[in-house]
Scaffold this motif. Structure first.
Motif, PDB file in Angstrom:
ATOM      1  N   ILE A  65       0.839  -1.189   0.000  1.00  0.00           N
ATOM      2  CA  ILE A  65       0.000   0.000   0.000  1.00  0.00           C
ATOM      3  C   ILE A  65       0.877   1.242   0.000  1.00  0.00           C
ATOM      4  CG2 ILE A  65      -1.655   1.343   1.359  1.00  0.00           C
ATOM      5  CD1 ILE A  65      -2.852  -1.350   2.273  1.00  0.00           C
ATOM      6  N   LEU A  92       0.278   1.968  -3.888  1.00  0.00           N
ATOM      7  CA  LEU A  92      -0.991   2.685  -3.926  1.00  0.00           C
ATOM      8  C   LEU A  92      -0.852   4.139  -3.473  1.00  0.00           C
ATOM      9  CD1 LEU A  92      -3.967   2.448  -4.604  1.00  0.00           C
ATOM     10  CD2 LEU A  92      -4.370   1.639  -2.263  1.00  0.00           C
ATOM     11  N   ILE A 128      -3.758   2.021 -10.230  1.00  0.00           N
ATOM     12  CA  ILE A 128      -4.644   1.224  -9.383  1.00  0.00           C
ATOM     13  C   ILE A 128      -4.874  -0.143 -10.026  1.00  0.00           C
ATOM     14  CG2 ILE A 128      -7.041   1.033  -8.571  1.00  0.00           C
ATOM     15  CD1 ILE A 128      -6.848   4.104  -8.006  1.00  0.00           C
ATOM     16  N   PHE A 183      -1.925  -2.206  -9.362  1.00  0.00           N
ATOM     17  CA  PHE A 183      -1.942  -2.627  -7.962  1.00  0.00           C
ATOM     18  C   PHE A 183      -2.841  -3.851  -7.789  1.00  0.00           C
ATOM     19  CE2 PHE A 183      -3.820  -2.176  -3.659  1.00  0.00           C
ATOM     20  CZ  PHE A 183      -2.668  -2.222  -2.886  1.00  0.00           C
ATOM     21  N   LEU A 230      -9.988  -0.592  -1.923  1.00  0.00           N
ATOM     22  CA  LEU A 230      -8.641  -1.013  -2.326  1.00  0.00           C
ATOM     23  C   LEU A 230      -7.768  -1.337  -1.120  1.00  0.00           C
ATOM     24  CD1 LEU A 230      -7.847   1.497  -5.184  1.00  0.00           C
ATOM     25  CD2 LEU A 230      -7.849  -0.981  -5.377  1.00  0.00           C
TER      26      LEU A 230
END
Length: 175
Positions: free
Chosen positions: A1, A5, A77, A80, A156
């Motif tokens: 993360i 992200l 995204i 990811f 997410l």
């Protein structure tokens, strides 16, 4: 993360609401197409056509430089989410075919919670433990729902935590 992200979201910091709108609309269109139901209901009573119309409106009316930044964030995204799909396959949670099928049908999708369940836990499905048979997947209903769902960016982060638990348990078992 933190490594993948966060930088993407920081890049689009002023445009996060636009990122949310694009992700939500794209997910709606993808889900309806994958299920073969253009009239499937989404939160707010939207259909795939409404969501596509919203995407078209944004692309026509948002300044090009801002839209490029949003599109870049959406692509990050996707990467990811693809990374987690690949990790599910590598850990033996999913087959290669399932991972590839999900990537093709739902490129921007992450599981989202229906918020009604957060307000009234009595309406939530009965809790379940994390088992080796849990592949982190739930069936999408063909008819859908108009009930509010959680924010896609919140989803997410939750997805990453849930995926780590499932992948870690499977890797430990395999070892």
């Amino acid at each position: 993360i933190q490594q993948e992200l966060k930088p993407a979201l920081m890049d689009a910091r002023e445009d996060l609401n636009l990122v949310r709108d694009v992700l939500t609309a794209q997910q709606n269109v993808e889900i309806a197409a994958a299920l073969g139901n253009p009239n499937r209901k989404f939160p707010g009573g939207l259909t795939a056509a409404d969501s596509q119309q919203a995407l078209d409106y944004l692309r026509a009316n948002v300044p090009a430089d801002k839209m490029r930044r949003v599109d870049r964030t959406v692509e990050q995204i996707r990467a990811f989410v693809d990374g987690y799909r690949e990790r599910f396959v590598e850990a033996g949670v999913w087959t290669r075919e399932l991972g590839d099928d999900l990537k093709a049908k739902y490129p921007t999708y992450t599981p989202q919670k229906i918020l009604e369940y957060a307000k009234d836990p009595m309406k939530a499905p009965v809790g379940r433990g994390l088992s080796l048979r849990d592949r982190g997947l739930r069936r999408l209903t063909e008819e859908g729902t108009e009930r509010a769902r959680e924010d896609p960016l919140t989803s997410l982060v939750r997805y990453a935590h849930d995926a780590e638990a499932i992948i870690g348990k499977n890797e430990a078992f395999n070892a």
